[in-house]
Design a protein around this motif. Structure first.
Motif, mmCIF file in Angstrom:
data_model
loop_
_atom_site.group_PDB
_atom_site.id
_atom_site.type_symbol
_atom_site.label_atom_id
_atom_site.label_comp_id
_atom_site.label_asym_id
_atom_site.label_seq_id
_atom_site.Cartn_x
_atom_site.Cartn_y
_atom_site.Cartn_z
ATOM 1 N N ILE A 1 16.978 -60.000 -27.702
ATOM 2 C CA ILE A 1 17.240 -60.660 -26.423
ATOM 3 C C ILE A 1 17.716 -59.625 -25.411
ATOM 4 O O ILE A 1 18.612 -58.824 -25.695
ATOM 5 N N TYR A 2 17.100 -59.661 -24.246
ATOM 6 C CA TYR A 2 17.484 -58.799 -23.137
ATOM 7 C C TYR A 2 17.903 -59.685 -21.953
ATOM 8 O O TYR A 2 17.302 -60.724 -21.710
ATOM 9 N N HIS A 3 18.894 -59.261 -21.230
ATOM 10 C CA HIS A 3 19.108 -59.829 -19.899
ATOM 11 C C HIS A 3 19.640 -58.734 -18.989
ATOM 12 O O HIS A 3 20.144 -57.709 -19.451
ATOM 13 N N ASN A 4 19.542 -58.939 -17.692
ATOM 14 C CA ASN A 4 19.950 -57.903 -16.753
ATOM 15 C C ASN A 4 21.127 -58.342 -15.894
ATOM 16 O O ASN A 4 21.492 -59.517 -15.852
ATOM 17 N N ARG B 1 19.312 -45.335 -24.372
ATOM 18 C CA ARG B 1 18.850 -46.176 -23.280
ATOM 19 C C ARG B 1 19.987 -46.909 -22.593
ATOM 20 O O ARG B 1 19.764 -47.700 -21.709
ATOM 21 N N ARG B 2 21.188 -46.721 -23.064
ATOM 22 C CA ARG B 2 22.401 -47.275 -22.455
ATOM 23 C C ARG B 2 22.325 -48.784 -22.245
ATOM 24 O O ARG B 2 22.659 -49.306 -21.210
ATOM 25 N N ASN C 1 11.345 -52.611 -19.571
ATOM 26 C CA ASN C 1 12.140 -52.336 -20.764
ATOM 27 C C ASN C 1 11.548 -52.992 -21.999
ATOM 28 O O ASN C 1 11.528 -52.406 -23.086
ATOM 29 N N VAL C 2 11.056 -54.206 -21.841
ATOM 30 C CA VAL C 2 10.468 -54.920 -22.976
ATOM 31 C C VAL C 2 9.229 -54.184 -23.482
ATOM 32 O O VAL C 2 9.038 -54.006 -24.687
ATOM 33 N N LEU C 3 8.374 -53.747 -22.568
ATOM 34 C CA LEU C 3 7.150 -53.047 -22.972
ATOM 35 C C LEU C 3 7.465 -51.695 -23.600
ATOM 36 O O LEU C 3 6.815 -51.285 -24.563
#
Length: 385
Positions: free
Chosen positions: A200-203, A230-231, A273-275
């Motif tokens: 899971i990613y969020h910004n 990638r911090r 970022n996902v790719l």
């Protein structure tokens, strides 16, 4: 003969506030069709939906997510009629009291400029000229006079205006509380973390701390240790609140030494970022819940305020998907299929935080996914050559 492998899917849930029902309805239809996702890319209200959905146990996670939003975010229709405010948009009265209490001692105040005798005298002269001019005073002239020759030079209103605008509060309401029972409900049993969970990613937008420094987008992740260099920071209750802290509406959220606000107004879900982290994706589903066709003529201030962020979100979201598709065309090694869940052309979803709107979005999102699946049976397949 080519061998088949299980599809690796990602889904992007973008921002859109009160249109969250579209996300939940889409997830419900996908859940019923047996379509799951390895990666979730989230922003703003999409982050809340995605994280709540992924922390619910059992087979009916979409229904539990719907119940969560009905309980903690959306107001019943009768209450909303005379109080059109989200259940969570509460002013931090304790912090406000302290800020106003500490205001007179602020080192930034220049008390010598509170009373301006020359400006008061000039305003008096302009007032006499204005109200003795032939033809009377127009509405515009009256309003400008009231603002600049009455309120702006009156020491009392000058003080009260600065008290409101310059006190140590940077949002109308506060979204993050350390002891919040709502956030505990979202992050119960630390259900986001573990190798068996989707990535899971969020910004959120990290604001500049000093003059001359640039702000930047920060990505939060439920497995930050997997992306060394990638911090990425760990998803937390603070990060979730930060990603939906719409400037002026919500106070910014401090994480470490930095202050964060909503990132969706800059980049919807950070496809890049996902790719980069998942070049082996087969499908990327996109559920964009805000479209310019939803922006309607406001009847009141509540409608105008809702349109403000939604017009930004609609434009940024649409452009991001176009750029994403073009990026895939330019990268011969990347071939995931982009599957965009369509928004109904004459959608009835509005930007009102009331139960009927939540359910309207749910129904439309559910129908949109079913229509998409009916039009292309390959989308239901769990394997690909």
């Amino acid at each position: 003969m080519s061998s088949k492998h299980r599809k690796k899917r990602a889904i992007a849930l973008a921002g859109g506030g009160p249109a969250a029902g579209l996300h939940i309805g889409a997830l419900a239809a996908l859940e019923k069709a047996g379509i799951g996702f390895d990666v979730f890319a989230l922003s703003c209200i999409g982050a809340w939906v995605g994280i709540v959905y992924n922390t619910r146990p059992g087979p009916d996670r979409a229904q539990q997510t719907l119940d969560f939003f009905a309980t903690y975010c959306f107001r019943d229709d009768q209450s909303y009629d005379w109080f059109p405010v989200n259940l969570g948009f509460a002013t931090d009265l304790q912090a406000l009291r302290k800020a106003w209490q500490d205001f007179p001692d602020s080192p930034d105040l220049n008390w010598a400029s509170l009373v301006l005798p020359q400006q008061i005298q000039d305003s008096f002269v302009r007032s006499i000229k204005l109200f003795t001019q032939p033809g009377g005073v127009t509405n515009q002239e009256f309003n400008y006079w009231m603002l600049n020759d009455v309120l702006a030079v009156n020491p009392v209103t000058r003080y009260l205006t600065s008290l409101v605008y310059k006190s140590d509060i940077n949002g109308l309401s506060r979204i993050y509380y350390k002891q919040s029972h709502v956030l505990k409900e979202v992050f119960r049993e630390r259900a986001l973390y573990g190798d068996d969970k989707p990535e899971i990613y969020h910004n959120a937008w990290r604001m500049a701390r000093t003059e001359g420094e640039a702000g930047s987008m920060q990505i939060f992740h439920n497995r930050p240790q997997d992306h060394q260099g990638r911090r990425y920071l760990k998803i937390s209750p603070k990060s979730l609140c930060a990603c939906s802290a719409l400037p002026y509406i919500e106070q910014s959220v401090r994480i470490g030494k930095d202050e964060y606000t909503e990132g969706a107004l800059v980049d919807t879900v950070n496809f890049r970022n996902v790719l980069r982290d998942h070049p082996d994706l087969d499908e990327v589903w996109v559920n964009r819940i805000v479209d310019e066709s939803q922006v309607r003529t406001p009847r009141d201030l509540a409608g105008a305020l809702a349109n403000l962020p939604m017009q930004f979100a609609a434009e940024v979201g649409e452009n991001d998907i176009k750029l994403f598709r073009q990026h895939l065309l330019n990268q011969s090694r990347m071939g995931p299929r982009v599957v965009e869940v369509p928004i109904r052309p004459r959608t009835k979803v509005s930007f009102e935080w009331k139960h009927s709107n939540l359910m309207q979005g749910f129904d439309e999102g559910y129908a949109a996914v079913n229509q998409l699946l009916a039009s292309d049976h390959q989308l239901r397949q769990s394997t690909i050559a």
